[in-house]
Write an enzyme that holds these catalytic residues in place. Structure first.
Site, mmCIF file in Angstrom:
data_model
loop_
_atom_site.group_PDB
_atom_site.id
_atom_site.type_symbol
_atom_site.label_atom_id
_atom_site.label_comp_id
_atom_site.label_asym_id
_atom_site.label_seq_id
_atom_site.Cartn_x
_atom_site.Cartn_y
_atom_site.Cartn_z
ATOM 1 N N ASN A 114 0.832 -1.199 0.000
ATOM 2 C CA ASN A 114 0.000 0.000 0.000
ATOM 3 C C ASN A 114 0.872 1.257 0.000
ATOM 4 O OD1 ASN A 114 -2.437 1.655 0.179
ATOM 5 N ND2 ASN A 114 -3.420 -0.197 0.927
ATOM 6 N N ARG A 115 0.308 2.385 0.414
ATOM 7 C CA ARG A 115 0.931 3.690 0.183
ATOM 8 C C ARG A 115 1.627 4.237 1.417
ATOM 9 N NH1 ARG A 115 -3.669 3.146 -2.841
ATOM 10 N NH2 ARG A 115 -3.453 3.742 -5.046
ATOM 11 N N HIS A 140 3.411 0.318 -2.813
ATOM 12 C CA HIS A 140 3.806 -1.094 -2.893
ATOM 13 C C HIS A 140 5.316 -1.303 -2.958
ATOM 14 C CE1 HIS A 140 -0.286 -2.108 -2.879
ATOM 15 N NE2 HIS A 140 -0.532 -2.099 -4.174
ATOM 16 N N HIS A 213 -1.174 -9.578 -3.748
ATOM 17 C CA HIS A 213 -2.014 -8.698 -4.560
ATOM 18 C C HIS A 213 -2.803 -9.487 -5.608
ATOM 19 C CE1 HIS A 213 -3.221 -4.971 -6.549
ATOM 20 N NE2 HIS A 213 -2.584 -4.276 -5.622
ATOM 21 N N ASP A 279 -11.027 1.611 -3.026
ATOM 22 C CA ASP A 279 -9.592 1.389 -2.886
ATOM 23 C C ASP A 279 -9.217 1.866 -1.495
ATOM 24 O OD1 ASP A 279 -6.962 0.750 -3.322
ATOM 25 O OD2 ASP A 279 -6.603 2.269 -4.866
ATOM 26 N N GLN A 316 -7.427 -4.286 2.507
ATOM 27 C CA GLN A 316 -7.665 -3.313 1.443
ATOM 28 C C GLN A 316 -8.555 -3.964 0.390
ATOM 29 O OE1 GLN A 316 -6.226 -0.230 1.566
ATOM 30 N NE2 GLN A 316 -6.573 0.626 -0.467
ATOM 31 N N GLU A 344 -6.595 -7.419 -0.016
ATOM 32 C CA GLU A 344 -5.214 -7.450 0.452
ATOM 33 C C GLU A 344 -5.179 -7.283 1.971
ATOM 34 O OE1 GLU A 344 -2.981 -4.517 -2.158
ATOM 35 O OE2 GLU A 344 -5.069 -4.283 -2.812
#
Length: 379
Positions: A114-115, A140, A213, A279, A316, A344
């Site tokens: 993720n971010r 990622h 993923h 998302d 996620q 995820e």
């Protein structure tokens, strides 16, 4: 580090290794010619290293293919309610597709799934700068995360549907501190479960947030959009995001919002109310680090049910908003927007910059352990 310290047994004896070593080639090729639970074949090269495609088989007729490029789940063939087999995973048919830029089909994501906002974080008074590969943010793991490297593959027992991948991420890899040694073990059980177990150690404090993923379409046909799938997530809260999909830090209630999946809801029913589509990270109820079921996905066309269990505090749900038809499945179907979705399991996005979120910092002397199980059945 507040991670789930689950029992973990690393098999160290009798392993059959599949990496660059030419002495292993004949052993792996021998496995491929048997009717064992694990077989392997050559699948090309990446970074001038050989890439293999492994097949795990169980007694129910399910097969799962996994490659050591990105430790990636490539396909999962399972029967629908009529006994017809098809893959519930969407992704390219050949290695060339996985070598292209994201969307990370089926790969292991790291060091940080993720971010991470503004492509950096401060740890122990030191500012670490990461590659900005998602606008101003890091997504990622950076430009070359764990999805874009060749892992070492080991088969503990060719008669047991399990494979172990390992990778050593050097100090400074994509800007992250510390040498990180990672192990990921995939197991296909006779209960039609794909179990994924993760383990990592470090020599310096570093953020770690590993996930898979995989893109699911339970109908087995990318032409059937996942908007008709039904989803249940055991979560009363989620983490709202800003325009760049970075969490604001708030843990907001799902009640009376399109994020309420506490009971099964059709994905397409409210997706238009969510800017850009789903998302987002859901905050799972009653998290204690133990493995438990936290989500269900169902498809009325095939009758398939996917149950998700995890030791992680979040999940996620990504509704395939950026899929654009560029990639083609093995049966010739274009993977378009909403052709597949991701579930995820994870710690929360941007946790290194959000002290109130569960910590993702792994310290030297500690061991990161996590487990997620995807189980398929038919209704």
């Amino acid at each position: 580090m507040k991670k789930h310290l689950l029992p973990f047994i690393a098999v160290t004896l009798g392993m059959i290794s599949c990496n660059d070593d030419a002495s292993n080639k004949s052993t792996v090729d021998t496995i491929a010619k048997t009717a064992a639970a694990v077989s392997a074949k050559n699948w090309g090269t990446a970074d001038e290293q050989p890439v293999k495609l492994f097949t795990l088989s169980n007694s129910k007729g399910d097969t799962v293919t996994i490659t050591n490029y990105g430790a990636t789940l490539v396909s999962w063939s399972s029967a629908d309610r009529n006994g017809n087999h098809s893959s519930v995973l969407a992704g390219p048919a050949a290695l060339d597709g996985f070598l292209q830029k994201p969307p990370y089909f089926g790969a292991i994501i790291g060091r940080y799934g993720n971010r991470i906002g503004k492509a950096g974080f401060t740890l122990g008074g030191t500012k670490y700068t990461l590659p900005a590969n998602d606008g101003p943010n890091t997504l990622h793991g950076g430009v070359k995360g764990f999805d874009k490297v060749v892992w070492t593959a080991e088969v503990p027992d060719s008669n047991h549907a399990e494979i172990r991948f390992s990778y050593m991420s050097p100090d400074g890899d994509q800007g992250f501190p510390g040498k990180l040694s990672v192990i990921v073990i995939y197991t296909l059980t006779n209960d039609n479960e794909v179990k994924i177990r993760y383990e990592a150690t470090t020599d310096k404090p570093t953020p770690v947030n590993l996930t898979n993923h995989a893109y699911f379409n339970l109908s087995g046909n990318a032409d059937n959009l996942i908007l008709t799938h039904q989803l249940m997530v055991d979560a009363e809260r989620y983490t709202p995001v800003d325009a760049q999909l970075i969490p604001t830090g708030q843990l907001a209630p799902v009640q009376s919002t399109p994020f309420d999946f506490r009971k099964a809801e059709t994905i397409g029913a409210r997706i238009a109310q969510v800017n850009g589509g789903y998302d987002h990270n859901w905050v799972l109820n009653k998290w204690d680090g133990k493995l438990r079921k936290i989500a269900e996905l169902t498809d009325s066309i095939s009758g398939r049910l996917l149950e998700v269990s995890t030791t992680e505090p979040g999940i996620q749900f990504y509704s395939g908003n950026f899929l654009d038809g560029k990639f083609i499945t093995a049966d010739g179907k274009a993977i378009n927007k909403h052709s597949a979705l991701c579930l995820e399991t994870q710690h929360f996005p941007d946790s290194p910059n959000k002290p109130a979120f569960p910590s993702t910092i792994l310290e030297p002397g500690q061991t990161y352990r996590s487990e997620t199980v995807y189980r398929l059945s038919v209704k």
